[in-house]
Design an enzyme around this catalytic site. Sequence first.
Site, short mmCIF file in Angstrom:
data_model
loop_
_atom_site.label_atom_id
_atom_site.label_comp_id
_atom_site.label_asym_id
_atom_site.label_seq_id
_atom_site.Cartn_x
_atom_site.Cartn_y
_atom_site.Cartn_z
N HIS A 195 6.87 -28.39 -3.86
CA HIS A 195 8.01 -28.09 -2.92
C HIS A 195 9.21 -27.79 -3.56
O HIS A 195 9.99 -27.05 -2.84
CB HIS A 195 7.78 -29.22 -1.76
CG HIS A 195 6.91 -29.21 -0.61
ND1 HIS A 195 6.82 -28.01 0.28
CD2 HIS A 195 5.96 -30.09 -0.29
CE1 HIS A 195 6.06 -28.28 1.15
NE2 HIS A 195 5.37 -29.56 0.93
N LEU A 211 2.62 -30.93 6.22
CA LEU A 211 3.47 -30.93 7.28
C LEU A 211 4.28 -29.70 7.69
O LEU A 211 4.59 -29.39 8.82
CB LEU A 211 4.49 -32.10 7.20
CG LEU A 211 3.68 -33.69 6.99
CD1 LEU A 211 4.87 -34.56 6.74
CD2 LEU A 211 2.79 -34.00 8.43
N HIS A 244 1.95 -31.80 -5.37
CA HIS A 244 2.23 -31.31 -4.11
C HIS A 244 3.69 -31.12 -3.45
O HIS A 244 4.14 -30.24 -3.67
CB HIS A 244 0.98 -31.85 -2.84
CG HIS A 244 1.50 -31.44 -1.67
ND1 HIS A 244 0.63 -30.57 -0.83
CD2 HIS A 244 2.62 -31.34 -0.86
CE1 HIS A 244 0.98 -30.28 0.35
NE2 HIS A 244 2.44 -30.67 0.33
N GLU A 245 4.08 -32.32 -3.82
CA GLU A 245 5.78 -32.60 -3.77
C GLU A 245 6.62 -32.01 -4.62
O GLU A 245 7.61 -31.35 -4.29
CB GLU A 245 6.06 -34.06 -3.56
CG GLU A 245 5.27 -35.00 -2.39
CD GLU A 245 5.17 -34.31 -1.19
OE1 GLU A 245 5.86 -33.36 -0.72
OE2 GLU A 245 4.01 -34.70 -0.29
N GLN A 252 11.78 -30.36 3.16
CA GLN A 252 11.01 -30.05 4.42
C GLN A 252 11.66 -30.68 5.44
O GLN A 252 11.39 -30.23 6.72
CB GLN A 252 9.57 -30.98 4.22
CG GLN A 252 8.73 -30.33 3.37
CD GLN A 252 7.34 -31.11 3.24
OE1 GLN A 252 7.40 -31.95 2.61
NE2 GLN A 252 6.32 -30.79 3.96
N GLY A 264 3.50 -37.81 2.11
CA GLY A 264 4.53 -37.50 1.24
C GLY A 264 5.56 -36.67 2.00
O GLY A 264 5.12 -36.15 2.99
O1 GNR Z 1 0.63 -35.78 4.70
C1 GNR Z 1 0.30 -35.07 3.83
N1 GNR Z 1 -1.12 -35.13 3.32
C2 GNR Z 1 -1.55 -34.47 2.21
C3 GNR Z 1 -3.00 -34.54 1.97
C4 GNR Z 1 -3.47 -34.07 0.91
C5 GNR Z 1 -2.70 -33.41 -0.16
C6 GNR Z 1 -1.35 -33.47 0.03
C7 GNR Z 1 -0.65 -34.13 1.23
S1 GNR Z 1 0.99 -33.98 1.50
C8 GNR Z 1 1.10 -34.01 3.37
C9 GNR Z 1 2.58 -34.33 3.48
C10 GNR Z 1 3.32 -33.22 3.06
O2 GNR Z 1 3.33 -31.94 3.66
N2 GNR Z 1 4.08 -33.08 1.98
O3 GNR Z 1 4.86 -32.31 1.35
NI NI Z 2 3.70 -30.27 2.07
#
Ligand code: GNR
Ligand code: NI
Length: 182
Positions: free
Chosen positions: A143, A98, A139-140, A51, A46
Amino acid sequence: MALKPIIILPDRRLRQKSEPVTVVDDAVRGLMDNMLETMYDAPGIGLAAIQIAVPKRIIVIDIARREDEQAPADPLFLANPEILWASEEESSYEEGCLSIPEYREEVFRPAKIKFGYLDRQGKRQEMDAEGLLATCVQHEIDHLNGVLFIDHISRLKRDRIMKKFSKSAKRVSQEHGATSAS
Ligand code: GNR
Ligand code: NI
């Protein structure tokens, strides 16, 4: 398409709240394509626009290749995503980001969600998710609100990781300073 540099802690832009997209036009689709290429290259499952230093409410996700690199791409392009419903029940996943390289920690979040968004064509869509997709969407969207997964772990662990990234940023800038001064 083009690869873009991914910003990492302690970059303050990661704490910025991103702005909604007004229309999904060719410029937005071009940004989505650059984000997807950057995400695949990293590699990640993601990526939020902030980012790559673009404060817009745009996300790309592809969880299909996580276990099988040969699996066909199955990208999701989301503009202005929002959580419409989240389950009481939670599940945990060992998350990484990331923008916080080489660090993983268990995070608890709602196990199931319903979310809405504008697709690549600007059409309003709704989708249900559970498992890794539910984790990744949450998670996204975090952000886009300047929230990082380390905000969901203990303060002790968060302070430790923030300190580590601040120190290494200082070391890098000192090294650059020393090089240009010599
Ligand atoms: O690549 C990613 N792997 C991940 C693993 C577990 C939970 C969330 C993620 S998102 C991350 C890429 C990222 O930083 N997206 O914002
Ligand atoms: Ni992330």
